[in-house]
Motif scaffolding. Structure first.
Motif, PDB file in Angstrom:
ATOM      1  N   LEU A  85       0.835  -1.198   0.000  1.00  0.00           N
ATOM      2  CA  LEU A  85       0.000   0.000   0.000  1.00  0.00           C
ATOM      3  C   LEU A  85       0.868   1.246   0.000  1.00  0.00           C
ATOM      4  O   LEU A  85       1.751   1.399   0.842  1.00  0.00           O
ATOM      5  N   THR A  86       0.640   2.114  -0.978  1.00  0.00           N
ATOM      6  CA  THR A  86       1.239   3.441  -0.925  1.00  0.00           C
ATOM      7  C   THR A  86       0.119   4.393  -0.597  1.00  0.00           C
ATOM      8  O   THR A  86      -0.741   4.646  -1.424  1.00  0.00           O
ATOM      9  N   GLY A  87       0.106   4.866   0.638  1.00  0.00           N
ATOM     10  CA  GLY A  87      -1.064   5.587   1.111  1.00  0.00           C
ATOM     11  C   GLY A  87      -0.992   7.064   0.816  1.00  0.00           C
ATOM     12  O   GLY A  87       0.020   7.579   0.366  1.00  0.00           O
ATOM     13  N   GLN A  88      -2.103   7.728   1.109  1.00  0.00           N
ATOM     14  CA  GLN A  88      -2.064   9.174   1.219  1.00  0.00           C
ATOM     15  C   GLN A  88      -1.150   9.497   2.407  1.00  0.00           C
ATOM     16  O   GLN A  88      -0.636  10.589   2.510  1.00  0.00           O
ATOM     17  N   TYR A  89      -1.002   8.524   3.307  1.00  0.00           N
ATOM     18  CA  TYR A  89      -0.178   8.719   4.495  1.00  0.00           C
ATOM     19  C   TYR A  89       0.861   7.607   4.486  1.00  0.00           C
ATOM     20  O   TYR A  89       0.581   6.492   4.859  1.00  0.00           O
ATOM     21  N   ALA A  90       2.042   7.906   4.016  1.00  0.00           N
ATOM     22  CA  ALA A  90       2.999   6.841   3.723  1.00  0.00           C
ATOM     23  C   ALA A  90       3.964   6.600   4.861  1.00  0.00           C
ATOM     24  O   ALA A  90       4.005   7.323   5.844  1.00  0.00           O
ATOM     25  N   ASP A 164      -2.902   5.104  -3.425  1.00  0.00           N
ATOM     26  CA  ASP A 164      -3.998   5.979  -3.006  1.00  0.00           C
ATOM     27  C   ASP A 164      -3.643   7.420  -3.359  1.00  0.00           C
ATOM     28  O   ASP A 164      -2.819   8.044  -2.709  1.00  0.00           O
ATOM     29  N   GLU A 165      -4.285   7.930  -4.396  1.00  0.00           N
ATOM     30  CA  GLU A 165      -4.050   9.286  -4.903  1.00  0.00           C
ATOM     31  C   GLU A 165      -2.560   9.591  -5.042  1.00  0.00           C
ATOM     32  O   GLU A 165      -2.044  10.524  -4.419  1.00  0.00           O
ATOM     33  N   PRO A 166      -1.869   8.826  -5.898  1.00  0.00           N
ATOM     34  CA  PRO A 166      -0.415   8.975  -5.984  1.00  0.00           C
ATOM     35  C   PRO A 166       0.048  10.315  -6.549  1.00  0.00           C
ATOM     36  O   PRO A 166       1.206  10.672  -6.347  1.00  0.00           O
ATOM     37  N   THR A 167      -0.820  11.067  -7.203  1.00  0.00           N
ATOM     38  CA  THR A 167      -0.331  12.304  -7.825  1.00  0.00           C
ATOM     39  C   THR A 167      -1.076  13.557  -7.375  1.00  0.00           C
ATOM     40  O   THR A 167      -0.847  14.618  -7.935  1.00  0.00           O
ATOM     41  N   THR A 168      -1.942  13.428  -6.372  1.00  0.00           N
ATOM     42  CA  THR A 168      -2.654  14.625  -5.916  1.00  0.00           C
ATOM     43  C   THR A 168      -1.645  15.674  -5.448  1.00  0.00           C
ATOM     44  O   THR A 168      -0.760  15.376  -4.659  1.00  0.00           O
ATOM     45  N   GLY A 169      -1.766  16.873  -5.994  1.00  0.00           N
ATOM     46  CA  GLY A 169      -0.878  17.961  -5.591  1.00  0.00           C
ATOM     47  C   GLY A 169       0.444  18.032  -6.345  1.00  0.00           C
ATOM     48  O   GLY A 169       1.247  18.917  -6.074  1.00  0.00           O
ATOM     49  N   LEU A 170       0.671  17.125  -7.276  1.00  0.00           N
ATOM     50  CA  LEU A 170       1.940  17.166  -8.017  1.00  0.00           C
ATOM     51  C   LEU A 170       1.812  18.023  -9.274  1.00  0.00           C
ATOM     52  O   LEU A 170       0.733  18.148  -9.852  1.00  0.00           O
ATOM     53  N   ASP A 171       2.943  18.592  -9.709  1.00  0.00           N
ATOM     54  CA  ASP A 171       2.927  19.354 -10.955  1.00  0.00           C
ATOM     55  C   ASP A 171       2.905  18.379 -12.138  1.00  0.00           C
ATOM     56  O   ASP A 171       3.124  17.177 -11.966  1.00  0.00           O
ATOM     57  N   PRO A 172       2.600  18.887 -13.348  1.00  0.00           N
ATOM     58  CA  PRO A 172       2.407  17.979 -14.492  1.00  0.00           C
ATOM     59  C   PRO A 172       3.616  17.080 -14.771  1.00  0.00           C
ATOM     60  O   PRO A 172       3.460  15.907 -15.101  1.00  0.00           O
ATOM     61  N   ARG A 173       4.824  17.620 -14.608  1.00  0.00           N
ATOM     62  CA  ARG A 173       6.002  16.804 -14.905  1.00  0.00           C
ATOM     63  C   ARG A 173       6.144  15.667 -13.886  1.00  0.00           C
ATOM     64  O   ARG A 173       6.409  14.514 -14.246  1.00  0.00           O
ATOM     65  N   VAL A 192      -2.479  -3.135 -10.174  1.00  0.00           N
ATOM     66  CA  VAL A 192      -2.519  -1.870  -9.436  1.00  0.00           C
ATOM     67  C   VAL A 192      -3.968  -1.426  -9.248  1.00  0.00           C
ATOM     68  O   VAL A 192      -4.737  -1.370 -10.208  1.00  0.00           O
ATOM     69  N   LEU A 193      -4.323  -1.151  -8.001  1.00  0.00           N
ATOM     70  CA  LEU A 193      -5.603  -0.512  -7.714  1.00  0.00           C
ATOM     71  C   LEU A 193      -5.291   0.930  -7.343  1.00  0.00           C
ATOM     72  O   LEU A 193      -4.647   1.207  -6.336  1.00  0.00           O
ATOM     73  N   LEU A 194      -5.723   1.827  -8.216  1.00  0.00           N
ATOM     74  CA  LEU A 194      -5.346   3.228  -8.115  1.00  0.00           C
ATOM     75  C   LEU A 194      -6.564   4.049  -7.724  1.00  0.00           C
ATOM     76  O   LEU A 194      -7.605   3.936  -8.364  1.00  0.00           O
ATOM     77  N   THR A 195      -6.452   4.860  -6.680  1.00  0.00           N
ATOM     78  CA  THR A 195      -7.540   5.797  -6.419  1.00  0.00           C
ATOM     79  C   THR A 195      -7.111   7.162  -6.924  1.00  0.00           C
ATOM     80  O   THR A 195      -5.938   7.518  -6.876  1.00  0.00           O
ATOM     81  N   THR A 196      -8.069   7.899  -7.430  1.00  0.00           N
ATOM     82  CA  THR A 196      -7.744   9.223  -7.948  1.00  0.00           C
ATOM     83  C   THR A 196      -8.988  10.096  -7.967  1.00  0.00           C
ATOM     84  O   THR A 196     -10.112   9.602  -7.995  1.00  0.00           O
ATOM     85  N   GLN A 197      -8.758  11.400  -7.929  1.00  0.00           N
ATOM     86  CA  GLN A 197      -9.855  12.357  -8.119  1.00  0.00           C
ATOM     87  C   GLN A 197      -9.857  12.870  -9.550  1.00  0.00           C
ATOM     88  O   GLN A 197     -10.686  13.696  -9.909  1.00  0.00           O
ATOM     89  N   TYR A 198      -8.896  12.398 -10.351  1.00  0.00           N
ATOM     90  CA  TYR A 198      -8.708  12.986 -11.679  1.00  0.00           C
ATOM     91  C   TYR A 198      -9.091  12.007 -12.776  1.00  0.00           C
ATOM     92  O   TYR A 198      -8.484  10.938 -12.921  1.00  0.00           O
ATOM     93  N   LEU A 199     -10.069  12.409 -13.571  1.00  0.00           N
ATOM     94  CA  LEU A 199     -10.469  11.561 -14.682  1.00  0.00           C
ATOM     95  C   LEU A 199      -9.302  11.334 -15.645  1.00  0.00           C
ATOM     96  O   LEU A 199      -9.118  10.237 -16.155  1.00  0.00           O
ATOM     97  N   ASP A 200      -8.500  12.364 -15.877  1.00  0.00           N
ATOM     98  CA  ASP A 200      -7.416  12.191 -16.855  1.00  0.00           C
ATOM     99  C   ASP A 200      -6.385  11.184 -16.359  1.00  0.00           C
ATOM    100  O   ASP A 200      -5.788  10.450 -17.141  1.00  0.00           O
ATOM    101  N   GLU A 201      -6.189  11.120 -15.049  1.00  0.00           N
ATOM    102  CA  GLU A 201      -5.250  10.136 -14.509  1.00  0.00           C
ATOM    103  C   GLU A 201      -5.779   8.711 -14.697  1.00  0.00           C
ATOM    104  O   GLU A 201      -5.048   7.821 -15.147  1.00  0.00           O
ATOM    105  N   ALA A 202      -7.048   8.524 -14.362  1.00  0.00           N
ATOM    106  CA  ALA A 202      -7.655   7.207 -14.576  1.00  0.00           C
ATOM    107  C   ALA A 202      -7.582   6.860 -16.060  1.00  0.00           C
ATOM    108  O   ALA A 202      -7.299   5.721 -16.439  1.00  0.00           O
ATOM    109  N   ASP A 203      -7.802   7.854 -16.889  1.00  0.00           N
ATOM    110  CA  ASP A 203      -7.789   7.649 -18.329  1.00  0.00           C
ATOM    111  C   ASP A 203      -6.397   7.250 -18.821  1.00  0.00           C
ATOM    112  O   ASP A 203      -6.244   6.369 -19.659  1.00  0.00           O
TER     113      ASP A 203
END
Ligand code: ATP
Ligand code: MG
Length: 325
Positions: A85-90, A164-173, A192-203
């Motif tokens: 698990l890579t958490g929001q709280y790692a 769990d939300e691996p890229t929330t708050g990260l810049d595009p690069r 991989v089971l990925l949670t995200t708030q971003y449709l483009d990330e899931a996409d």
């Protein structure tokens, strides 16, 4: 993976309540092994709670969940041995360097010192962190921090990795770097089971997506199925000449068989590409609309095809005005 029929995760009627709040409220999921599966939802949807149930960190109140055929309650130890698990709280220690963290965790996983050093160096290199290897993690940027978190979670290649939300708050690069890492992890055979708030990330990453809201799955399918259900996207057009806008609106309405919005900017229009009445993909429909504009003698300065936003997905899937707070 014998006996699991290629299914990494299966849940039936999974429920977890905190008091009166049913954070996970009867969730049925089926995650094929060897893929990235996206759990997409807004703040408070129940994503982290669902992941914690599957990772055996929480106990369900009702329903069942199996990971590679093993029940998360009755066979929790077996499940724990297969997942990471890579958490929001790692779990990495802020005061240790990148190398120290990975070596320590590798030793805890039972690797001898030389093997732990080798594996750490290999992962730091693969994740572009060699230069930062001897720096304390508290001095890492957000993107570096996310990468070391993921590195720590794949010291032993897990069969199933929760991100769990691996890229929330990260810049595009930095997001792109994390996405490349996720793809590499899946290439190694990990599900991989990925949670995200971003449709483009899931996409970008997921083959199938479950949209979750208020503890319930409100849509599930391949990316194509999901997008088709909400409209494929929006075409944004900027014209050279504001006087051509009314005519451009008529042309786009006919070409796309959709309502056209006039933007506040007097030379701009937006139209939905919804796929109604055609088998064409969004890009083909948009290209055809562009050709129609040219044929009508309308000069286009800028043309873009955007995806529906998560807000638009939620509006389409629920009757609410936007995602839950
Ligand atoms: N330990 C807890 N005790 C009480 N309520 C909780 C607990 N964990 C989560 N909740 C509640 O359960 C609901 C779902 O929370 P959860 O963290 O699963 O959402 P999420 O989809 O991961 O959101 P985010 O995108 O903000 O991380 C929320 O209403 C939250 O307040
Ligand atoms: Mg969460």
């Amino acid at each position: 993976m014998a006996g699991t029929n290629g299914v990494a995760v299966e849940t039936e009627g999974l429920v977890k309540a905190f008091g009166a709040n049913r954070a996970v409220d009867g969730v049925d999921l089926r995650v094929p092994a060897g893929t990235v599966y996206g759990l997409l939802g807004p703040n408070g949807a129940g994503k982290t709670t669902a992941v914690k149930l599957l990772a055996t960190l929480l106990r369900p109140d009702a329903g069942h969940a199996r990971v590679f055929g093993h029940d998360v309650v009755a066979e929790a130890d077996t499940v724990r041995g297969r997942v990471s698990l890579t958490g929001q709280y790692a779990s990495v220690d802020e005061d240790l360097t990148g190398t120290e963290n990975l070596v320590l965790l590798a030793r805890l996983l039972g690797h001898g010192r030389p093997a732990a050093r080798d594996r750490s160096a290999q992962l730091l290199d693969a994740f572009g962190l060699t230069d930062a290897a001897d720096r304390q993690v508290k001095n890492y940027s957000g993107g570096m921090r996310r990468r070391i978190d993921i590195a720590a979670s794949i010291l032993n290649t897990p069969d199933l990795l929760f991100l769990d939300e691996p890229t929330t708050g990260l810049d595009p690069r930095s997001r792109n770097q994390v996405w490349d890492i996720v793809r590499a992890v899946v290439d190694q055979g990990t599900t991989v089971l990925l949670t995200t708030q971003y449709l483009d990330e899931a996409d970008q990453l997921a083959s199938r997506i479950a949209v979750i809201d208020r503890g319930k799955v409100i849509a599930e399918g391949t990316k194509g199925e999901l997008k088709a259900s909400v409209g494929s996207g929006s075409v944004h057009v900027r014209l050279r000449d504001a006087e051509q806008r009314a005519e451009a609106g008529r042309v786009l309405t006919t070409a796309l068989n959709a309502a056209v919005q006039l933007d506040p900017d007097p030379v701009a229009l937006t139209a939905t590409v919804n796929g109604h009445g055609t088998d064409l993909g969004a890009a083909e429909q948009a290209a055809r609309a562009l050709a129609e504009l040219a044929r009508a003698g309308i000069t286009v300065d800028n043309f873009a095809l955007g995806q529906p936003s998560l807000d638009e997905v939620f509006l389409a899937l629920t009757d609410r005005k936007g995602p839950a707070a």
